[in-house]
Design an enzyme around this catalytic site. Structure first.
Site, PDB file in Angstrom:
ATOM      1  N   GLU A 120      -3.268   0.432  -9.163  1.00 26.06           N
ATOM      2  CA  GLU A 120      -4.702   0.626  -8.923  1.00 26.06           C
ATOM      3  C   GLU A 120      -5.081   2.108  -8.910  1.00 26.06           C
ATOM      4  O   GLU A 120      -6.229   2.443  -9.165  1.00 26.06           O
ATOM      5  CB  GLU A 120      -5.140  -0.069  -7.626  1.00 26.06           C
ATOM      6  CG  GLU A 120      -4.549   0.518  -6.368  1.00 26.06           C
ATOM      7  CD  GLU A 120      -4.916  -0.275  -5.117  1.00 26.06           C
ATOM      8  OE1 GLU A 120      -4.933  -1.508  -5.193  1.00 26.06           O
ATOM      9  OE2 GLU A 120      -5.198   0.335  -4.088  1.00 26.06           O
ATOM     10  N   HIS A 162       0.803  -1.224   0.000  1.00 23.86           N
ATOM     11  CA  HIS A 162       0.000   0.000   0.000  1.00 23.86           C
ATOM     12  C   HIS A 162       0.834   1.273   0.000  1.00 23.86           C
ATOM     13  O   HIS A 162       0.616   2.171   0.816  1.00 23.86           O
ATOM     14  CB  HIS A 162      -1.009  -0.016   1.163  1.00 23.86           C
ATOM     15  CG  HIS A 162      -2.369   0.456   0.756  1.00 23.86           C
ATOM     16  ND1 HIS A 162      -2.869   1.678   1.114  1.00 23.86           N
ATOM     17  CD2 HIS A 162      -3.323  -0.102  -0.003  1.00 23.86           C
ATOM     18  CE1 HIS A 162      -4.076   1.835   0.603  1.00 23.86           C
ATOM     19  NE2 HIS A 162      -4.375   0.768  -0.089  1.00 23.86           N
ATOM     20  N   GLU A 164       2.328  -6.091  -3.957  1.00 24.60           N
ATOM     21  CA  GLU A 164       1.570  -5.011  -4.602  1.00 24.60           C
ATOM     22  C   GLU A 164       1.950  -3.648  -4.054  1.00 24.60           C
ATOM     23  O   GLU A 164       2.169  -3.501  -2.846  1.00 24.60           O
ATOM     24  CB  GLU A 164       0.082  -5.289  -4.356  1.00 24.60           C
ATOM     25  CG  GLU A 164      -0.843  -4.194  -4.838  1.00 24.60           C
ATOM     26  CD  GLU A 164      -2.292  -4.502  -4.479  1.00 24.60           C
ATOM     27  OE1 GLU A 164      -2.619  -5.682  -4.215  1.00 24.60           O
ATOM     28  OE2 GLU A 164      -3.101  -3.557  -4.437  1.00 24.60           O
ATOM     29  N   HIS A 211      -7.700  -4.227 -10.039  1.00 27.88           N
ATOM     30  CA  HIS A 211      -8.208  -3.792  -8.739  1.00 27.88           C
ATOM     31  C   HIS A 211      -9.674  -4.200  -8.631  1.00 27.88           C
ATOM     32  O   HIS A 211     -10.429  -4.068  -9.590  1.00 27.88           O
ATOM     33  CB  HIS A 211      -8.059  -2.264  -8.695  1.00 27.88           C
ATOM     34  CG  HIS A 211      -8.347  -1.647  -7.373  1.00 27.88           C
ATOM     35  ND1 HIS A 211      -8.750  -0.332  -7.254  1.00 27.88           N
ATOM     36  CD2 HIS A 211      -8.281  -2.124  -6.115  1.00 27.88           C
ATOM     37  CE1 HIS A 211      -8.905  -0.028  -5.984  1.00 27.88           C
ATOM     38  NE2 HIS A 211      -8.621  -1.093  -5.265  1.00 27.88           N
TER      39      HIS A 211
END
Ligand code: EZ4
Ligand code: CO
Length: 408
Positions: free
Chosen positions: A268, A218, A242, A318
């Site tokens: 995303e 993130h 990710e 996503h």
């Protein structure tokens, strides 16, 4: 309708509803009674997209031929002058998806047929196992395995941090936009980097090698920290790591790549092909996460996917709860067709949301499968939607221990 006939757009409206969380849906109507819908949800900026549609794009849409998807896409993209921002690209995506829905309905075909037909039987998805600590996260992963998932993303609370991304109260229906003003979290990269390999060690220890494991950092690492994490996770053979680093500086992924063979996914938050052009063409990533609603719709995602295919990059759309069932439905059609499909994120929507958006995609045995209804197979029950008015909600923000503003 006859070939060559026009299909005139007579109305378009943005429908805002909040069946547990906010969704913006664009409905386009034509003179032949055919209608189509597209998702226009941008978490925490919903009304900005509504205004973009209502005040700026819809007036230009009325009277146009709904069949000319490409020309309308170019009209709104090139015609904007200030292009490529998330708000504009989300609004454009909603128009694009609604028009593809109409075209597929006019053709009497499910969307995947119109795109080029089926490339696979089903769309492999990953679910979100999360817990306050390693033991709870390992148990949650077991629950996803029992539900039939082949791939599981694991996120856990980190010792010494009060909260972190991806850990939710309600385990099945994760909702990050948790307050009317942004919640403030505190973050420590040092604590996180020590902890994550322990989590994946425990997961492999418990469940062996049969399932794909994924993790989302993130946007919280620098390239050298990401390289270190990727390296330390190599023994656990992740499907992907990710959003290790915010990708504003695309070339920063070169450094990560030099140090680790852990596959990388990103994108995303990207709004166009220009956000990932270098990442793809230099083979700095393995999966591109940009999806239909935030990346200009099916017409633009098709270009990203084709570029990616040349460079051995696969799609990994996503699919969080803040993308409506309309996006998920369209994505499952796209995933069913696209040659370089990798995986699809699948966070379940709440029963209230599913009721407002009746759809014909279904989950079984780790896969999502489209139905065969003409269009993308998702509708909106407008009467029911009317019972759930908009509620302002924000994603959290994040600070370091000393109060420095950081990425959430
Ligand atoms: O935090 O969609 O991989 N999934 C994610 C999501 C995002 C939310 C932000 O609104 O990172 O959970
Ligand atoms: Co993510």
């Amino acid at each position: 309708m006859a070939a060559g006939e026009t299909l005139k757009i007579v109305a378009a409206e943005a429908i805002v509803c909040s069946p547990g969380r906010n969704f913006v849906t664009l409905k386009i109507s034509t003179d032949q009674g055919l209608t189509g819908i597209g998702d226009a949800t941008l978490n925490g900026r919903e009304k900005a997209v509504v205004s973009c549609l209502e005040d700026h794009l819809i007036p230009c849409l009325i009277g146009r031929d709904a069949q000319q998807i490409e020309d309308l896409w170019q009209y709104f993209y090139r015609g904007a002058y200030w292009r490529r921002g998330s708000i504009g690209m989300t609004a454009l995506a909603a128009i694009d998806v609604a028009l593809w829905d109409i075209k597929a309905k006019a053709a009497g075909m499910p969307l995947y047929q119109l795109l080029g037909g089926r490339s696979r039987d089903g769309v492999m998805v990953y679910g979100h196992a999360n817990g306050a600590d390693i033991a709870e996260t390992v148990d949650e992963a077991g629950r996803y395995i029992d539900m039939g998932y082949k791939a599981i993303r694991a996120q856990s609370g980190v010792p010494g941090l009060d909260s972190t991304y991806g850990v939710s109260g309600d385990k099945l229906f994760y909702e990050p936009a948790d307050a009317g003003l942004p919640t403030e979290n505190r973050w420590s990269t040092e604590k996180y980097l020590v902890f994550v390999p322990q989590l994946f060690d425990a997961l492999r220890e418990q469940y062996g090698d049969e399932h794909h494991l994924l993790h989302d950092a993130h946007h919280r690492l620098t390239p050298i920290e990401a390289a270190r994490l990727g390296k330390s996770l190599e023994p656990f053979r992740l499907f992907w790591l990710e959003d290790a680093v915010t990708a504003e500086l695309q070339e920063s992924f070169r450094l990560i790549r030099q140090h680790t063979v852990t596959p990388l996914a990103v994108g995303e938050v990207f709004a166009s092909i220009h956000d990932c052009q270098q990442l793809i063409t230099e083979q700095l990533i393995d999966y591109i996460r940009t999806t239909i609603v935030h990346g200009g719709g099916i017409s633009h995602l098709r270009r990203i996917a084709h570029l990616a295919e040349l460079y051995h990059v696969r799609t990994g759309f996503h699919g969080a709860t803040d993308l409506s069932p309309v996006t998920l439905g369209a994505a499952v059609h796209f995933d069913t067709w696209v040659p370089n499909f990798g995986i699809q994120e699948y966070m379940r929507h709440t029963p209230e949301t599913d009721e407002v958006f009746p759809h014909d995609y279904e989950f079984s045995d780790g896969y999502l499968r489209t139905g065969d209804k003409p269009g993308h197979g998702v509708e909106i029950d407008e009467k029911l939607a009317g019972k759930y008015p908009y509620k302002r909600a924000y994603l959290p923000v994040n600070r370091l221990a000393d109060g420095t503003m950081f990425n959430w």
